[in-house]
Write an enzyme that holds these catalytic residues in place. Sequence first.
Site, short mmCIF file in Angstrom:
data_model
loop_
_atom_site.label_atom_id
_atom_site.label_comp_id
_atom_site.label_asym_id
_atom_site.label_seq_id
_atom_site.Cartn_x
_atom_site.Cartn_y
_atom_site.Cartn_z
N LYS A 36 6.92 -13.22 -94.66
CA LYS A 36 6.73 -11.88 -94.07
C LYS A 36 6.92 -11.95 -92.56
O LYS A 36 6.87 -13.04 -91.97
CB LYS A 36 5.34 -11.35 -94.41
CG LYS A 36 4.21 -12.11 -93.76
CD LYS A 36 2.84 -11.56 -94.14
CE LYS A 36 1.75 -12.33 -93.45
NZ LYS A 36 0.61 -12.59 -94.33
N TYR A 267 1.77 -10.20 -58.31
CA TYR A 267 1.09 -8.90 -58.21
C TYR A 267 -0.42 -9.05 -58.04
O TYR A 267 -1.04 -9.89 -58.68
CB TYR A 267 1.32 -8.10 -59.49
CG TYR A 267 2.73 -7.58 -59.67
CD1 TYR A 267 3.26 -6.66 -58.78
CD2 TYR A 267 3.49 -8.00 -60.75
CE1 TYR A 267 4.55 -6.18 -58.96
CE2 TYR A 267 4.78 -7.52 -60.94
CZ TYR A 267 5.30 -6.60 -60.04
OH TYR A 267 6.58 -6.13 -60.22
#
Length: 374
Positions: A36, A267
């Site tokens: 999956k 940042y």
Amino acid sequence: MTIGYNTLEVEVDLNAIRHNYRLLRDKGSRVYGVVKADAYGHGLIEVARALEEEGADTFAVGTVGEGMQLRKSGCSKRIISLLGPLNEEDCFNAAQNKIIPFIGEFEQLEMLSAVVSAQGRKVEISLKFDTGMSRLGFSVNELDKLIEWLKINPQICPVLASSHLATSDDPAYEGYMSAQAETFSGILKRLADAGYELEASLANSAGILVHDQVHYSAQRGGIALYGSNPLLGTEWSESGRDLKPAMQVRTNIAAVRELKKGQAISYGCTYTADRDMTVAIVCAGYADGYSRGLSSTGEVCIHGKRAKILGRVCMQLCIVDVSHIEGVKFGDTAYLLGGEGEGHISAEDLAGWWQTITYEIFCLLGMNPRTYKK
Ligand SMILES: *Cc1c(COP(=O)(O)O)cnc(C)c1O
């Protein structure tokens, strides 16, 4: 399925996956290959093909759509959809492509029945039971009603029965697992008494590796196929010792620069150089599935050595300390997962910094473009 902007390169070693499959099959009996979510990011079609060559005869996908993709690739083996049909289109597609859906709701039974009856055909299904996950599946209380329903709807043919374990990887919850197995055994007995002798699966990877008593007639192997030991850090860890990792993820270095003591990085200026240092700007960020949660905690492997992430991870970049690594230059390779030498990064290392499990690491990083090791 791809995300990312062609800076990360995922390399998958199919031989490692074959090795892991053989190891699970030797411990279990009939091991379904759980593929999956694009085979946990390793590539649905490629992984299924390799497992088929090793003798796998059953594959478990998530959605019916994934099953169709696998069928269209030429796979003629048994395909099971763990999620089952969510709408009429799924019902039609499951029947059309001979995908055996997990069914755990009466709504799904009714919907599937209406679709196949209209076509005058029959369809095989896998009955899904909830024995303790409290997620999908019929409960024990619904069993009589279910058997009654099946008796009057012979166009729906149960061939498999299954349930899912919540705690098979945790020694502290062995009792919970045993109780689930006991409930499941009771369900199988009542089904058999009603004339439904079904192939039964309960075990996931951890169940296959350590708990013979939950093996039943088939098992569903997922994470261990991809080389991550679900028992790591527990007293059962040894059972998964021989699994081989199959995924490496690398990228390039976009710049190398000198920072003076006192200069801030990335940042928010969350990190300030506490000495003169050399840093490398690495092409990996949260847009590539490399989580911002790794800010100031993650590490990468450059020239066989570890380099720590400094400050915030950006959208497509992060910054690492290479002061202690000789000769790092523009264009060099940085491994986010894997790599050579003592700096090698395991999926478990990465999951630790990321505060998650290896399953999530593989699924997210695996969405980047992949190559296959020969
Ligand atoms: C994903 C999944 C598995 C495989 O579990 P692993 O822990 O990866 O081995 C088995 N059964 C079901 C229903 C699943 O969803």
